[in-house]
Motif scaffolding. Structure first.
Motif, PDB file in Angstrom:
ATOM      1  N   HIS A  58      34.250  38.155  48.544  1.00 50.63           N
ATOM      2  CA  HIS A  58      34.603  36.742  48.580  1.00 50.63           C
ATOM      3  C   HIS A  58      33.454  35.939  49.178  1.00 50.63           C
ATOM      4  O   HIS A  58      33.289  34.767  48.864  1.00 50.63           O
ATOM      5  CB  HIS A  58      35.874  36.526  49.395  1.00 50.63           C
ATOM      6  CG  HIS A  58      37.109  37.042  48.726  1.00 50.63           C
ATOM      7  ND1 HIS A  58      37.472  36.677  47.453  1.00 50.63           N
ATOM      8  CD2 HIS A  58      38.052  37.905  49.155  1.00 50.63           C
ATOM      9  CE1 HIS A  58      38.593  37.294  47.129  1.00 50.63           C
ATOM     10  NE2 HIS A  58      38.964  38.040  48.138  1.00 50.63           N
ATOM     11  N   ARG A  92      42.310  35.139  43.039  1.00 50.71           N
ATOM     12  CA  ARG A  92      42.416  36.122  44.133  1.00 50.71           C
ATOM     13  C   ARG A  92      42.051  35.498  45.476  1.00 50.71           C
ATOM     14  O   ARG A  92      42.709  35.731  46.488  1.00 50.71           O
ATOM     15  CB  ARG A  92      41.493  37.312  43.855  1.00 50.71           C
ATOM     16  CG  ARG A  92      42.222  38.501  43.327  1.00 50.71           C
ATOM     17  CD  ARG A  92      41.412  39.778  43.331  1.00 50.71           C
ATOM     18  NE  ARG A  92      40.478  39.889  44.418  1.00 50.71           N
ATOM     19  CZ  ARG A  92      39.203  40.250  44.272  1.00 50.71           C
ATOM     20  NH1 ARG A  92      38.721  40.508  43.089  1.00 50.71           N
ATOM     21  NH2 ARG A  92      38.403  40.347  45.299  1.00 50.71           N
ATOM     22  N   GLU A  95      44.841  33.303  46.757  1.00 50.33           N
ATOM     23  CA  GLU A  95      45.949  34.072  47.333  1.00 50.33           C
ATOM     24  C   GLU A  95      45.678  34.423  48.786  1.00 50.33           C
ATOM     25  O   GLU A  95      46.605  34.572  49.572  1.00 50.33           O
ATOM     26  CB  GLU A  95      46.176  35.351  46.512  1.00 50.33           C
ATOM     27  CG  GLU A  95      46.777  35.098  45.144  1.00 50.33           C
ATOM     28  CD  GLU A  95      46.767  36.336  44.261  1.00 50.33           C
ATOM     29  OE1 GLU A  95      46.367  37.425  44.741  1.00 50.33           O
ATOM     30  OE2 GLU A  95      47.147  36.201  43.091  1.00 50.33           O
ATOM     31  N   GLU A  96      44.408  34.544  49.139  1.00 50.80           N
ATOM     32  CA  GLU A  96      44.029  34.859  50.522  1.00 50.80           C
ATOM     33  C   GLU A  96      43.666  33.602  51.311  1.00 50.80           C
ATOM     34  O   GLU A  96      43.061  33.687  52.381  1.00 50.80           O
ATOM     35  CB  GLU A  96      42.865  35.848  50.515  1.00 50.80           C
ATOM     36  CG  GLU A  96      43.249  37.176  49.879  1.00 50.80           C
ATOM     37  CD  GLU A  96      42.108  38.173  49.871  1.00 50.80           C
ATOM     38  OE1 GLU A  96      41.167  38.014  50.680  1.00 50.80           O
ATOM     39  OE2 GLU A  96      42.159  39.098  49.053  1.00 50.80           O
TER      40      GLU A  96
END
Length: 166
Positions: A58, A92, A95-96
């Motif tokens: 990320h 993704r 979502e975090e």
């Protein structure tokens, strides 16, 4: 269709750059006469593997985004990935709680507007298209509820033949 054998120099280019290239399309100029499918097949035959998109940190995604508001296409250009892959990574990361949709660019043609992503936690900002769709759906649901609450009009012929129970 004749198959051209791979030279040792071409294989050396594959070994040197396949795993580290941002995109398989970066290898095409290095291997003239070879398309991405051929390159992918040869690399697979040689046992070479590109890092899985799921393994992309990320940190790299967020570093590419910086503090700017960017579209998926702009982020994809910075990372060297395809837009559908970047979209997967952004979902993704959202979502975090690492990034979110902060605004939308109006569409130039008929169609959906492009979401603008930025680093930071929070909920997505809905587009005008999504708000309008929800408003229309609420109106349809309200109309259906009104129709359900009306008494059912019975056919007089069926009542005459079979009585009130029909």
């Amino acid at each position: 269709m004749s198959k051209v054998k791979w030279t040792d120099a071409e294989k050396a280019v594959l070994f040197a750059h396949f795993e580290s290239a941002n995109s398989i399309y970066e290898l095409e100029p290095m291997l003239p006469g070879r398309d991405c499918t051929t390159i992918r097949k040869k690399a697979n035959a040689l046992g070479l593997h590109r890092p899985d998109l799921k393994d992309l940190s990320h940190a790299k995604l967020l570093a590419a985004m910086g503090k700017e508001k960017l579209t998926v296409k702009q982020i994809a250009e910075r990372l060297g990935y395809r837009p559908n892959s970047v979209n997967f990574l952004l979902q993704r990361a959202h979502e975090e709680d690492l990034c979110r949709i902060c605004d939308h660019l109006p569409s130039k043609h008929r169609g959906k507007c492009a979401p603008l992503w930025m680093v930071g936690a929070g909920e997505h900002v809905p587009s005008e298209f999504a708000i309008e769709r929800e408003r229309k759906q609420a109106a349809i649901d309200a109309q259906r509820e009104v129709e359900r609450s009306r008494p059912v009009r019975r056919d007089p012929f069926i009542e005459a033949m079979f009585g009130r129970a029909a």
